[in-house]
Design a protein around this motif. Structure first.
Motif, PDB file in Angstrom:
ATOM      1  N   LYS A   7     -14.214 -23.290   8.736  1.00 20.17           N
ATOM      2  CA  LYS A   7     -15.156 -22.376   8.084  1.00 20.17           C
ATOM      3  C   LYS A   7     -14.657 -21.991   6.691  1.00 20.17           C
ATOM      4  O   LYS A   7     -15.449 -21.891   5.746  1.00 20.17           O
ATOM      5  CB  LYS A   7     -15.361 -21.130   8.939  1.00 20.17           C
ATOM      6  CG  LYS A   7     -16.178 -21.386  10.204  1.00 20.17           C
ATOM      7  CD  LYS A   7     -16.399 -20.100  10.978  1.00 20.17           C
ATOM      8  CE  LYS A   7     -17.289 -20.349  12.195  1.00 20.17           C
ATOM      9  NZ  LYS A   7     -17.502 -19.113  12.983  1.00 20.17           N
ATOM     10  N   ARG A   9     -12.726 -23.821   4.764  1.00 23.87           N
ATOM     11  CA  ARG A   9     -12.880 -25.000   3.909  1.00 23.87           C
ATOM     12  C   ARG A   9     -14.338 -25.154   3.474  1.00 23.87           C
ATOM     13  O   ARG A   9     -14.627 -25.468   2.312  1.00 23.87           O
ATOM     14  CB  ARG A   9     -12.415 -26.255   4.657  1.00 23.87           C
ATOM     15  CG  ARG A   9     -12.637 -27.562   3.904  1.00 23.87           C
ATOM     16  CD  ARG A   9     -11.903 -27.596   2.564  1.00 23.87           C
ATOM     17  NE  ARG A   9     -12.222 -28.796   1.824  1.00 23.87           N
ATOM     18  CZ  ARG A   9     -11.565 -29.942   1.952  1.00 23.87           C
ATOM     19  NH1 ARG A   9     -10.557 -30.038   2.825  1.00 23.87           N
ATOM     20  NH2 ARG A   9     -11.905 -30.994   1.249  1.00 23.87           N
ATOM     21  N   LYS A  10     -15.266 -24.915   4.401  1.00 21.48           N
ATOM     22  CA  LYS A  10     -16.682 -25.015   4.064  1.00 21.48           C
ATOM     23  C   LYS A  10     -17.050 -23.980   3.013  1.00 21.48           C
ATOM     24  O   LYS A  10     -17.787 -24.284   2.060  1.00 21.48           O
ATOM     25  CB  LYS A  10     -17.535 -24.821   5.327  1.00 21.48           C
ATOM     26  CG  LYS A  10     -19.035 -24.898   5.065  1.00 21.48           C
ATOM     27  CD  LYS A  10     -19.833 -24.915   6.357  1.00 21.48           C
ATOM     28  CE  LYS A  10     -21.320 -25.040   6.074  1.00 21.48           C
ATOM     29  NZ  LYS A  10     -22.126 -25.197   7.313  1.00 21.48           N
ATOM     30  N   ASP A  13     -15.895 -25.117  -0.367  1.00 16.84           N
ATOM     31  CA  ASP A  13     -16.755 -26.186  -0.889  1.00 16.84           C
ATOM     32  C   ASP A  13     -18.078 -25.631  -1.408  1.00 16.84           C
ATOM     33  O   ASP A  13     -18.590 -26.069  -2.443  1.00 16.84           O
ATOM     34  CB  ASP A  13     -17.016 -27.231   0.201  1.00 16.84           C
ATOM     35  CG  ASP A  13     -15.780 -28.058   0.542  1.00 16.84           C
ATOM     36  OD1 ASP A  13     -14.824 -28.045  -0.274  1.00 16.84           O
ATOM     37  OD2 ASP A  13     -15.759 -28.682   1.608  1.00 16.84           O
ATOM     38  N   VAL A  33     -22.449 -28.622   3.853  1.00 18.03           N
ATOM     39  CA  VAL A  33     -21.553 -29.434   3.031  1.00 18.03           C
ATOM     40  C   VAL A  33     -20.928 -30.588   3.802  1.00 18.03           C
ATOM     41  O   VAL A  33     -20.497 -31.579   3.211  1.00 18.03           O
ATOM     42  CB  VAL A  33     -20.461 -28.570   2.385  1.00 18.03           C
ATOM     43  CG1 VAL A  33     -21.078 -27.557   1.426  1.00 18.03           C
ATOM     44  CG2 VAL A  33     -19.640 -27.827   3.452  1.00 18.03           C
ATOM     45  N   GLU A  34     -20.870 -30.482   5.125  1.00 20.84           N
ATOM     46  CA  GLU A  34     -20.261 -31.547   5.921  1.00 20.84           C
ATOM     47  C   GLU A  34     -21.015 -32.863   5.802  1.00 20.84           C
ATOM     48  O   GLU A  34     -20.468 -33.937   6.089  1.00 20.84           O
ATOM     49  CB  GLU A  34     -20.183 -31.135   7.397  1.00 20.84           C
ATOM     50  CG  GLU A  34     -21.517 -30.928   8.102  1.00 20.84           C
ATOM     51  CD  GLU A  34     -22.100 -29.532   7.920  1.00 20.84           C
ATOM     52  OE1 GLU A  34     -23.030 -29.189   8.677  1.00 20.84           O
ATOM     53  OE2 GLU A  34     -21.656 -28.788   7.032  1.00 20.84           O
ATOM     54  N   GLN A  57     -30.436 -25.920   4.761  1.00 17.79           N
ATOM     55  CA  GLN A  57     -29.012 -26.233   4.670  1.00 17.79           C
ATOM     56  C   GLN A  57     -28.793 -27.695   4.303  1.00 17.79           C
ATOM     57  O   GLN A  57     -27.963 -28.017   3.434  1.00 17.79           O
ATOM     58  CB  GLN A  57     -28.314 -25.930   6.007  1.00 17.79           C
ATOM     59  CG  GLN A  57     -28.362 -24.464   6.425  1.00 17.79           C
ATOM     60  CD  GLN A  57     -29.514 -24.152   7.376  1.00 17.79           C
ATOM     61  OE1 GLN A  57     -30.637 -24.605   7.167  1.00 17.79           O
ATOM     62  NE2 GLN A  57     -29.231 -23.377   8.414  1.00 17.79           N
ATOM     63  N   HIS A 223     -18.962 -36.190  12.702  1.00 20.99           N
ATOM     64  CA  HIS A 223     -18.949 -34.790  13.164  1.00 20.99           C
ATOM     65  C   HIS A 223     -19.070 -34.688  14.690  1.00 20.99           C
ATOM     66  O   HIS A 223     -19.811 -33.857  15.219  1.00 20.99           O
ATOM     67  CB  HIS A 223     -20.086 -33.996  12.490  1.00 20.99           C
ATOM     68  CG  HIS A 223     -20.202 -34.285  11.024  1.00 20.99           C
ATOM     69  ND1 HIS A 223     -21.375 -34.699  10.424  1.00 20.99           N
ATOM     70  CD2 HIS A 223     -19.268 -34.246  10.034  1.00 20.99           C
ATOM     71  CE1 HIS A 223     -21.170 -34.890   9.139  1.00 20.99           C
ATOM     72  NE2 HIS A 223     -19.908 -34.621   8.863  1.00 20.99           N
TER      73      HIS A 223
END
Length: 241
Positions: A7, A9-10, A13, A33-34, A57, A223
């Motif tokens: 979370k 890291r997201k 980004d 972003v993933e 999103q 993922h």
């Protein structure tokens, strides 16, 4: 990587991209972003059809990766749809259709989840609630259902084109609603499950077989999530021609 680390890291980004940062600050919408790495590897995409758009999103990341693409999003629930419109209010190449996609046009009942991005036209199963606490059903909403051809013409789908689905177990029904236009898509990117999370849903192997019969083969798995026993739960699957 722990959940907290992922979370964090997201968030880093998201904050690095002004448009994503603005969507989070003003509308509370966190860009997915993933998906950015997957989309960039597709090269040029000129049309994105985003089924199960929620608040935008995925569309935020698609716009970042494909600056000149036309984006057509489908979201049946009025609350998330309103947030999508706020996020893309100034984007003249992004359009929202407030409807679900299915094999027949009409109306249907959505099982609304405590987290609205987990809502589905299928009943929310016990396994979903156990694995993802907070996604239990909190209500029912009647929504419009369309076939893709009811909203778009083939001339609207400029190649290369991407069809994305995030429809919580309703993948095969939504794909059936796109079937007559499927030949116009170079890519299909769909979240699929390996366990039954929604009552009566089709699992990943059935979606893979259905698309393969129509000329789209599995080219990537991303993922992946697992349960406490180490068994696969769901993943994002990429199909290409």
């Amino acid at each position: 990587m722990t959940v907290f680390t992922a979370k964090a890291r997201k968030l880093v980004d998201i904050l690095a991209v002004p448009v994503w940062r603005g969507a989070l600050r003003r509308q509370g919408v966190a860009a997915g972003v993933e998906h950015a790495g997957v989309l960039r590897n597709m090269g040029s995409v000129r049309t994105v059809v985003d089924i199960g758009a929620n608040r935008g999103q995925f569309a935020l990341v698609a716009r970042h990766c494909f600056a000149d693409a036309r984006i057509v999003s489908f979201e049946p629930l009025s609350g998330p749809a309103a947030r999508w419109r706020a996020v893309f209010a100034s984007d003249v190449s992004a359009t929202l259709v407030e409807a679900a996609l299915g094999p027949q046009a009409g109306e249907a009942q959505v099982h609304v989840s405590g987290r609205d991005d987990s809502s589905s036209l299928l009943p929310i199963g016990v396994r979903q609630s156990v694995l993802f606490p907070g996604t239990e059903e909190v209500g029912i909403a009647t929504v419009r259902v369309l076939r893709l051809a009811d909203a778009l013409q083939t001339v609207d789908i400029i190649a290369p084109a991407l069809l994305k689905l995030d429809v919580q177990g309703f993948e095969l029904q939504a794909l059936a609603g796109c079937e007559e236009m499927l030949d116009h898509f170079d890519w299909v990117y769909a979240e699929c499950s390996f366990q039954e999370l929604y009552t009566g849903q089709s699992l990943a192997d059935e979606v893979i077989a259905w698309l393969r019969e129509r000329g789209l083969r599995l080219v990537g798995v991303y993922h992946m999530t697992y349960d406490a026993r180490g068994q696969a739960v769901q993943a994002d699957l990429l199909f290409g021609r």
